[in-house]
Each structure stands twice: as structure tokens, then as C-alpha cells.
Design a protein around this motif. Structure first.
Motif, PDB file in Angstrom:
ATOM      1  N   ALA A 134      41.455  41.158  45.553  1.00 48.44           N
ATOM      2  CA  ALA A 134      41.529  42.620  45.495  1.00 48.44           C
ATOM      3  C   ALA A 134      42.509  43.071  44.411  1.00 48.44           C
ATOM      4  CB  ALA A 134      41.941  43.176  46.855  1.00 48.44           C
ATOM      5  N   ARG A 135      43.661  42.424  44.341  1.00 49.21           N
ATOM      6  CA  ARG A 135      44.669  42.795  43.334  1.00 49.21           C
ATOM      7  C   ARG A 135      44.130  42.576  41.930  1.00 49.21           C
ATOM      8  NH1 ARG A 135      49.247  38.686  42.819  1.00 49.21           N
ATOM      9  NH2 ARG A 135      47.502  37.661  41.799  1.00 49.21           N
ATOM     10  N   ASN A 136      43.513  41.401  41.693  1.00 49.50           N
ATOM     11  CA  ASN A 136      43.007  41.090  40.355  1.00 49.50           C
ATOM     12  C   ASN A 136      41.814  41.967  39.985  1.00 49.50           C
ATOM     13  OD1 ASN A 136      45.020  39.192  40.163  1.00 49.50           O
ATOM     14  ND2 ASN A 136      43.703  37.468  40.670  1.00 49.50           N
ATOM     15  N   TYR A 138      39.265  33.625  37.664  1.00 54.14           N
ATOM     16  CA  TYR A 138      40.215  34.671  37.293  1.00 54.14           C
ATOM     17  C   TYR A 138      40.538  35.539  38.505  1.00 54.14           C
ATOM     18  CZ  TYR A 138      42.162  38.851  35.128  1.00 54.14           C
ATOM     19  OH  TYR A 138      42.973  39.911  34.804  1.00 54.14           O
ATOM     20  N   LEU A 139      39.495  35.937  39.249  1.00 56.75           N
ATOM     21  CA  LEU A 139      39.723  36.799  40.412  1.00 56.75           C
ATOM     22  C   LEU A 139      40.523  36.084  41.498  1.00 56.75           C
ATOM     23  CD1 LEU A 139      36.310  38.659  40.787  1.00 56.75           C
ATOM     24  CD2 LEU A 139      38.466  39.530  39.847  1.00 56.75           C
ATOM     25  N   ARG A 140      40.354  34.780  41.617  1.00 57.37           N
ATOM     26  CA  ARG A 140      41.046  34.024  42.670  1.00 57.37           C
ATOM     27  C   ARG A 140      42.444  33.565  42.272  1.00 57.37           C
ATOM     28  NH1 ARG A 140      35.583  31.708  44.320  1.00 57.37           N
ATOM     29  NH2 ARG A 140      35.449  32.378  46.487  1.00 57.37           N
ATOM     30  N   ALA A 141      42.819  33.724  41.015  1.00 57.20           N
ATOM     31  CA  ALA A 141      44.079  33.175  40.517  1.00 57.20           C
ATOM     32  C   ALA A 141      45.284  33.991  40.965  1.00 57.20           C
ATOM     33  CB  ALA A 141      44.045  33.117  38.990  1.00 57.20           C
ATOM     34  N   ARG A 142      46.296  33.282  41.425  1.00 56.75           N
ATOM     35  CA  ARG A 142      47.561  33.956  41.754  1.00 56.75           C
ATOM     36  C   ARG A 142      48.158  34.548  40.481  1.00 56.75           C
ATOM     37  NH1 ARG A 142      49.336  33.847  46.725  1.00 56.75           N
ATOM     38  NH2 ARG A 142      48.483  32.310  48.146  1.00 56.75           N
TER      39      ARG A 142
END
Length: 164
Positions: free
Chosen positions: A25-27, A94-98
Motif C-alpha cells: 500500500a505504501r509503495n 518493487y511493490l513488495r520491497a521494504r
């Protein structure tokens, strides 16, 4: 006062406490914001959903994109997540990356997505529905070249007949 190194017994940081859904959600919110800045207007969730639907070959709704953006999708379908990421020229990784800035930004992937989109749009303009980006993504480079040549020939033939 000296700063201490974190230890195994140190309390988790806010970042470490984020769930995968929160990170996605943040990314994703970051991508929406960046695109809004580039375009000068909000990115309609319907546009993202429509694009993702074309790639996965099944319905992806605005509601699902909204839930993803709000961190409410705890186990997103990998193909759908990748399709949403592709809308922004990114990957599901990319979406899953911290730390999404640490993810390798592959300009080649963006070029490929643009090529897939161009071929699918040319085919759709001819009235050939059903060719979606997910199918094009699965083709080898040689096969993709063949499909591009066929679609380009169809466009040329269509334009010739239109001129008659």
C-alpha cells in the motif's frame, strides 16, 4: 548520549512491524503520487484496473485496486499485483520491497511493456479483441517480433482497403 546498535531483544521499529499489505500500500501510494505529479492530475483507479484487466485477461476492479492501495489485500494474486505495478512501469518486486529505491529499476522492462501495449492497442484498433498484454508477455522475443509483424501487416492492409 551514544546510540545503541539494535539487538535481537530490541523492540521492532515501525518499519519492521509493517505487514506485506502495508508495504504494498505504501509503495503503491508513492507511485500514484509520483504519477499525479507527472500528469498534473489524479490517476483514476479505473485506469489502473482497466490496464491490469487487459494484462491478466480477467476483470480487475477499481474496488480491488482501492483495497490494495488501502492495505486491505493481504495475499494479492501475483499476476494482478504485477499488472498493477506494470501500469506504473514497475514490477511486483518493487511493490513488495521494504526499500523500493533499492530495487533495480529496469529500463528494458519499461520498454517491453510499452511495446506490448503498442501491439495490443494496434490489434484492438483493428477490432481484434482478446489479445492481452499477459499473452504478449509470455512470448519469446522472436515470437513477439512475428506477432508485431503480423499486426503491422494487418494495419497496413486495413489502411489500404480504407483508402479504396
Amino acid at each position: 548520549m551514544d546510540q545503541q546498535e539494535p539487538t535481537a531483544t530490541s523492540p521492532p521499529t515501525a518499519e519492521a512491524a509493517l505487514s506485506e499489505a502495508d508495504i504494498i500500500a505504501r509503495n503503491l501510494a508513492r507511485l500514484f503520487k509520483e504519477r499525479r505529479t507527472q500528469m498534473g492530475r489524479k490517476v483514476p483507479r479505473e485506469d489502473v484496473a482497466e490496464y491490469a484487466s487487459k494484462i491478466v485477461g480477467e476483470s480487475v476492479t477499481r474496488w480491488w485496486v482501492s483495497r490494495l492501495l488501502n492495505g486491505e489485500v493481504t495475499a494479492p494474486d501475483p499476476a494482478r499485483l504485477d499488472a498493477v505495478a506494470q501500469y506504473f512501469g514497475k514490477t511486483a518486486s518493487y511493490l513488495r520491497a521494504r526499500d523500493p529505491d533499492a530495487v533495480d529499476h529496469d529500463g528494458e522492462r519499461e520498454k517491453k511493456v510499452d511495446e506490448w501495449r503498442e501491439i495490443a492497442e494496434m490489434a484492438e484498433d483493428l477490432g481484434a479483441h482478446g489479445l492481452n498484454l499477459r499473452q504478449l508477455h509470455e512470448l519469446s522475443p522472436d515470437d513477439l517480433g512475428i506477432v508485431r509483424s503480423l499486426v503491422e501487416r494487418l494495419v497496413a492492409t486495413h489502411n489500404e482497403h480504407r483508402g479504396d
